[in-house]
Motif scaffolding. Structure first.
Motif, PDB file in Angstrom:
ATOM      1  N   GLU A   1       0.906  -1.251  -0.117  1.00  0.00           N
ATOM      2  CA  GLU A   1      -0.178  -0.096   0.025  1.00  0.00           C
ATOM      3  C   GLU A   1       0.981   1.313   0.176  1.00  0.00           C
ATOM      4  N   ARG A   2       1.926   1.263   0.711  1.00  0.00           N
ATOM      5  CA  ARG A   2       2.934   2.473   0.784  1.00  0.00           C
ATOM      6  C   ARG A   2       3.545   2.598  -0.703  1.00  0.00           C
ATOM      7  N   LYS A   3       3.903   1.449  -1.429  1.00  0.00           N
ATOM      8  CA  LYS A   3       4.453   1.620  -2.787  1.00  0.00           C
ATOM      9  C   LYS A   3       3.323   2.164  -3.721  1.00  0.00           C
ATOM     10  N   ILE A   4       2.118   1.772  -3.460  1.00  0.00           N
ATOM     11  CA  ILE A   4       1.196   2.220  -4.379  1.00  0.00           C
ATOM     12  C   ILE A   4       0.685   3.834  -4.098  1.00  0.00           C
TER      13      ILE A   4
ATOM     14  N   ILE B   1       0.488   1.768 -12.398  1.00  0.00           N
ATOM     15  CA  ILE B   1       1.022   1.092 -11.187  1.00  0.00           C
ATOM     16  C   ILE B   1       1.035  -0.258 -11.124  1.00  0.00           C
ATOM     17  N   ALA B   2      -0.045  -0.873 -11.772  1.00  0.00           N
ATOM     18  CA  ALA B   2      -0.014  -2.410 -11.813  1.00  0.00           C
ATOM     19  C   ALA B   2       1.212  -2.868 -12.802  1.00  0.00           C
TER      20      ALA B   2
ATOM     21  N   VAL C   1      -4.463  -3.555  -7.898  1.00  0.00           N
ATOM     22  CA  VAL C   1      -4.208  -2.017  -7.514  1.00  0.00           C
ATOM     23  C   VAL C   1      -5.306  -1.246  -6.944  1.00  0.00           C
ATOM     24  N   SER C   2      -6.380  -1.611  -7.679  1.00  0.00           N
ATOM     25  CA  SER C   2      -7.701  -0.730  -7.314  1.00  0.00           C
ATOM     26  C   SER C   2      -8.256  -1.286  -5.746  1.00  0.00           C
TER      27      SER C   2
ATOM     28  N   SER D   1      -8.603   1.288  -2.550  1.00  0.00           N
ATOM     29  CA  SER D   1      -9.850   1.270  -2.018  1.00  0.00           C
ATOM     30  C   SER D   1      -9.508   0.960  -0.324  1.00  0.00           C
ATOM     31  N   ARG D   2      -8.743   0.025  -0.211  1.00  0.00           N
ATOM     32  CA  ARG D   2      -8.521  -0.476   1.371  1.00  0.00           C
ATOM     33  C   ARG D   2      -7.708   0.840   1.933  1.00  0.00           C
TER      34      ARG D   2
END
Length: 81
Positions: A19-22, A35-36, A46-47, A51-52
């Protein structure tokens, strides 16, 4: 900056390394597809991660997520576009 909704008895909401990388890539303006490709994930994954993160942080829009991500990078001393 943005209030995080907390409830008593809830597990602590921690941002995972993925999540940090995203977040870094979101702050740079990357799309889910980009991103994917960068992380070797599917766009749907990724989506789900985005969302999370939004749910964990109490963010409602992609713009709020990007604004948060950019602020997060500044606090971590990471440059973004």
């Amino acid at each position: 900056m943005y209030p995080v909704k907390r409830c008593t008895g809830c597990r602590r909401q921690v941002i995972t390394p993925t999540e940090r990388k995203i977040l870094v890539l979101v702050a740079q303006g990357s799309t889910n597809v980009r991103i994917a490709q960068t992380l070797g994930l599917s766009p749907n994954t990724v989506s789900s991660h985005r969302s999370r993160v939004m749910r964990k942080l109490g963010l409602r829009t992609p713009g709020e997520l990007r604004q948060f991500a950019q602020g997060y990078l500044r606090t971590q001393g990471i440059e973004h576009a």
